[in-house]
Design an enzyme around this catalytic site. Sequence first.
Site, PDB file in Angstrom:
ATOM      1  CD  GLU A   1     -15.986   1.628  17.314  1.00 56.61           C
ATOM      2  OE1 GLU A   1     -16.547   2.746  17.227  1.00 56.61           O
ATOM      3  OE2 GLU A   1     -16.475   0.567  16.864  1.00 56.61           O
TER       4      GLU A   1
ATOM      5  CG  ASN B   1      -6.416   1.493   9.093  1.00 55.75           C
ATOM      6  OD1 ASN B   1      -5.269   1.139   8.819  1.00 55.75           O
ATOM      7  ND2 ASN B   1      -7.371   0.645   9.447  1.00 55.75           N
TER       8      ASN B   1
ATOM      9  CD  GLU C   1      -5.811  -3.922   1.094  1.00 56.54           C
ATOM     10  OE1 GLU C   1      -4.791  -3.422   1.593  1.00 56.54           O
ATOM     11  OE2 GLU C   1      -6.162  -5.090   1.278  1.00 56.54           O
TER      12      GLU C   1
ATOM     13  CG  ASN D   1      -2.154  -0.882   0.955  1.00 56.04           C
ATOM     14  OD1 ASN D   1      -2.996  -0.556   0.142  1.00 56.04           O
ATOM     15  ND2 ASN D   1      -2.221  -2.010   1.629  1.00 56.04           N
TER      16      ASN D   1
ATOM     17  CG  ASP E   1     -10.432  -1.791  12.032  1.00 54.76           C
ATOM     18  OD1 ASP E   1     -10.323  -2.994  12.281  1.00 54.76           O
ATOM     19  OD2 ASP E   1      -9.487  -1.085  11.626  1.00 54.76           O
TER      20      ASP E   1
ATOM     21  CG  HIS F   1     -10.117  -3.288   7.880  1.00 56.06           C
ATOM     22  ND1 HIS F   1      -9.258  -3.873   8.806  1.00 56.06           N
ATOM     23  CD2 HIS F   1     -11.169  -4.126   7.754  1.00 56.06           C
ATOM     24  CE1 HIS F   1      -9.793  -5.017   9.212  1.00 56.06           C
ATOM     25  NE2 HIS F   1     -10.948  -5.188   8.595  1.00 56.06           N
TER      26      HIS F   1
END
Length: 209
Positions: free
Chosen positions: A150, A109, A181, A16, A152, A111
């Site tokens: 929290e 982020n 991604e 990534n 994700d 995921h």
Amino acid sequence: MKPLNIAVMISGSGSNLQALIDHIHKANRGGNIALVLSNKEGVYGLKRAEENHISAMVIHRKQYGSTAEYEEALMKVLVEKEIDLIVLAGYLSFIPVSLIQQYKNRIMNIHPSLIPSFCGKGFYGEKVHEGVLQRGVKLTGATVHFVNEEMDGGPIIIQEAVAVDFNDTVEMVQKKVLEIEHRILPLAVALFIEGRLRVAGSKVEVLNS
Ligand code: GRF
């Protein structure tokens, strides 16, 4: 206009990170990867940074006598590099709450599932795809989101789905999802650079311009 300084945090191969190097750092889109941080020595992502002459360092909690010292060191290097946006790209360690608060809606982020499915504690890397196959879902995909306290749980920026086929293996699902991604993470960063992401509570609006 001054390019936006981006810090990318990794823990592994950095595919990534490579997508961000190719589609943002080298693409003259107003974003500069000023720093790569890894919590592990010797990962291939550090080699990718070196090959592209990007400042990189290994920083992890165990190097410091206390969490407070670790957090101070992390914050110091981000301030020194005048970081505007932090991107967690395969980063598998915790992010101090102090950092999340300091960089509110400026930490992204990626995921490898369609959040809120197959995320949170215990769902990372291949374990996500194992869960997908075990549950027999027909769609999976990837999510880019802002990071909040929290795991994700932050506001979702972009999601893209892909079909899960009956005979898919973990490796086949991982390959399909990684391709997503590598597309949506640079896109989310480009939208951020262009100032086109508006956070409204738990939602993110992508502005036309
Ligand atoms: C990928 O599965 C990605 O979804 C997750 O970390 C894994 C490794 O990514 N965030 P990378 O190749 O190190 O970027």
